[in-house]
Scaffold this motif. Sequence first.
Motif, PDB file in Angstrom:
ATOM      1  N   PRO A   1       5.108  41.071  68.427  1.00  0.00           N
ATOM      2  CA  PRO A   1       4.872  39.543  69.350  1.00  0.00           C
ATOM      3  C   PRO A   1       5.738  38.364  68.106  1.00  0.00           C
ATOM      4  N   GLU A   2       5.343  38.637  67.224  1.00  0.00           N
ATOM      5  CA  GLU A   2       6.238  38.054  66.432  1.00  0.00           C
ATOM      6  C   GLU A   2       7.520  37.843  65.918  1.00  0.00           C
ATOM      7  N   VAL A   3       8.258  38.137  66.557  1.00  0.00           N
ATOM      8  CA  VAL A   3       9.677  38.044  66.973  1.00  0.00           C
ATOM      9  C   VAL A   3       9.842  37.171  66.841  1.00  0.00           C
ATOM     10  N   SER A   4      10.718  37.148  66.171  1.00  0.00           N
ATOM     11  CA  SER A   4      12.073  35.333  65.902  1.00  0.00           C
ATOM     12  C   SER A   4      13.021  35.367  67.138  1.00  0.00           C
ATOM     13  N   ASN A   5      13.446  34.137  66.889  1.00  0.00           N
ATOM     14  CA  ASN A   5      14.277  34.065  67.618  1.00  0.00           C
ATOM     15  C   ASN A   5      15.597  34.245  67.241  1.00  0.00           C
ATOM     16  N   ALA A   6      16.113  34.958  66.250  1.00  0.00           N
ATOM     17  CA  ALA A   6      17.450  35.478  65.718  1.00  0.00           C
ATOM     18  C   ALA A   6      17.594  36.629  66.208  1.00  0.00           C
ATOM     19  N   MET A   7      16.232  37.255  66.093  1.00  0.00           N
ATOM     20  CA  MET A   7      16.076  38.953  66.213  1.00  0.00           C
ATOM     21  C   MET A   7      16.583  38.958  68.136  1.00  0.00           C
ATOM     22  N   LEU A   8      16.041  37.921  68.388  1.00  0.00           N
ATOM     23  CA  LEU A   8      15.660  37.987  69.601  1.00  0.00           C
ATOM     24  C   LEU A   8      17.453  38.000  69.995  1.00  0.00           C
ATOM     25  N   ALA A   9      18.118  36.886  69.387  1.00  0.00           N
ATOM     26  CA  ALA A   9      19.625  36.618  69.450  1.00  0.00           C
ATOM     27  C   ALA A   9      20.465  38.277  69.262  1.00  0.00           C
ATOM     28  N   ASP A  10      19.891  38.376  68.415  1.00  0.00           N
ATOM     29  CA  ASP A  10      20.867  40.152  68.212  1.00  0.00           C
ATOM     30  C   ASP A  10      20.360  40.695  68.706  1.00  0.00           C
ATOM     31  N   ALA A  11      19.069  40.868  69.019  1.00  0.00           N
ATOM     32  CA  ALA A  11      18.577  42.226  70.591  1.00  0.00           C
ATOM     33  C   ALA A  11      19.882  41.804  71.517  1.00  0.00           C
ATOM     34  N   ALA A  12      19.505  40.702  71.907  1.00  0.00           N
ATOM     35  CA  ALA A  12      21.011  40.441  72.867  1.00  0.00           C
ATOM     36  C   ALA A  12      22.683  40.298  72.569  1.00  0.00           C
ATOM     37  N   ARG A  13      23.152  40.374  71.495  1.00  0.00           N
ATOM     38  CA  ARG A  13      24.369  40.662  71.659  1.00  0.00           C
ATOM     39  C   ARG A  13      24.640  42.511  70.547  1.00  0.00           C
ATOM     40  N   GLN A  14      23.601  42.633  70.478  1.00  0.00           N
ATOM     41  CA  GLN A  14      23.413  43.947  70.402  1.00  0.00           C
ATOM     42  C   GLN A  14      23.647  44.788  71.849  1.00  0.00           C
ATOM     43  N   MET A  15      23.280  44.681  73.026  1.00  0.00           N
ATOM     44  CA  MET A  15      23.937  45.100  74.589  1.00  0.00           C
ATOM     45  C   MET A  15      24.994  44.567  74.519  1.00  0.00           C
ATOM     46  N   GLY A  16      25.525  43.491  74.146  1.00  0.00           N
ATOM     47  CA  GLY A  16      26.965  43.168  74.911  1.00  0.00           C
ATOM     48  C   GLY A  16      28.239  44.617  73.755  1.00  0.00           C
ATOM     49  N   ARG A  17      27.562  44.870  72.579  1.00  0.00           N
ATOM     50  CA  ARG A  17      28.327  45.325  71.957  1.00  0.00           C
ATOM     51  C   ARG A  17      27.920  47.293  72.690  1.00  0.00           C
TER      52      ARG A  17
END
Length: 298
Positions: free
Chosen positions: A47-63
Amino acid sequence: MTFIFWLISRLPLRVLHAIGGAVGLLAARLPGRYGRRLEENFRQAYPEVSNAMLADAARQMGRLVMEMPYFWSRKTLSVHTENLDDYLWPELARLGAAGNGVIILTPHLGCFEVLPQSHARLRPVTCLFKPPHQPWLREFVERMRARPNMAMAPANPRGVRMLVKALKRGQAVGILPDQVPSGGEGTWAPFFGKPAYSMTLVHRLQQLTRAPVVMVYAERLPKGAGYRGHLRILCDGGMLPDDPAAASAVINATIEDLIAIDPTQYLWGYNRYKHPAGAELPPDTLSATPTVTNNNIQ
């Protein structure tokens, strides 16, 4: 398409990860269901996930997407891997020494393409996959993923028979344990405190063969440096719970445990909480996650 995959695969892994990271972030920020689902599922778990972690999760999907042509089009495995040859595969060989085979679970976490290829260099493995509906695409996926010592089993009765036969030969099988099954082929089990329709196939296979069950994860290292393996042993000489729902809960809890190593590498955009047609409604009170004690090698 084969030529395009081959062309992409000629690029260094670090370049593909850089391109995939940019494309993944763009895809998540475009209006639509994918970006919303990624954030909803990530916040359900953390629940406390940061916007930076959300962005990194999106990048990991692309990788992850860019890794597919890299591994599918290369006939030899030429990336750095930590803990696989030195620890994970020898440990699986020990577990399989009894002759019942080994059930290897690889969730939608990190790079799951490198694991069966790495294992197949040493011993046979049969991997379950969900075939595309289009015949030409199904043939393409099977052909690109197939390797010596590595058989692809479609997620249908024929594929399940292939898994059973491989285990009875004392070989390993690979399964994505968080793939949502069709209605009537699974059970509801908690996943980060929310009911998720979960496969019972692993439970059925172990009941038939008494094979040990393990879960592996290839952590994606920064800047295309390779992958680090992680292992959780669910059953070493024992059995999953007799109740299929309880067995699925143990498997989901183990996935949660591995995700905690690097939460951004899980495929949060996958529709893990969907309700398949034909599946019963989830119980209203299904939220507790069991406590699991694992033998860990990292």
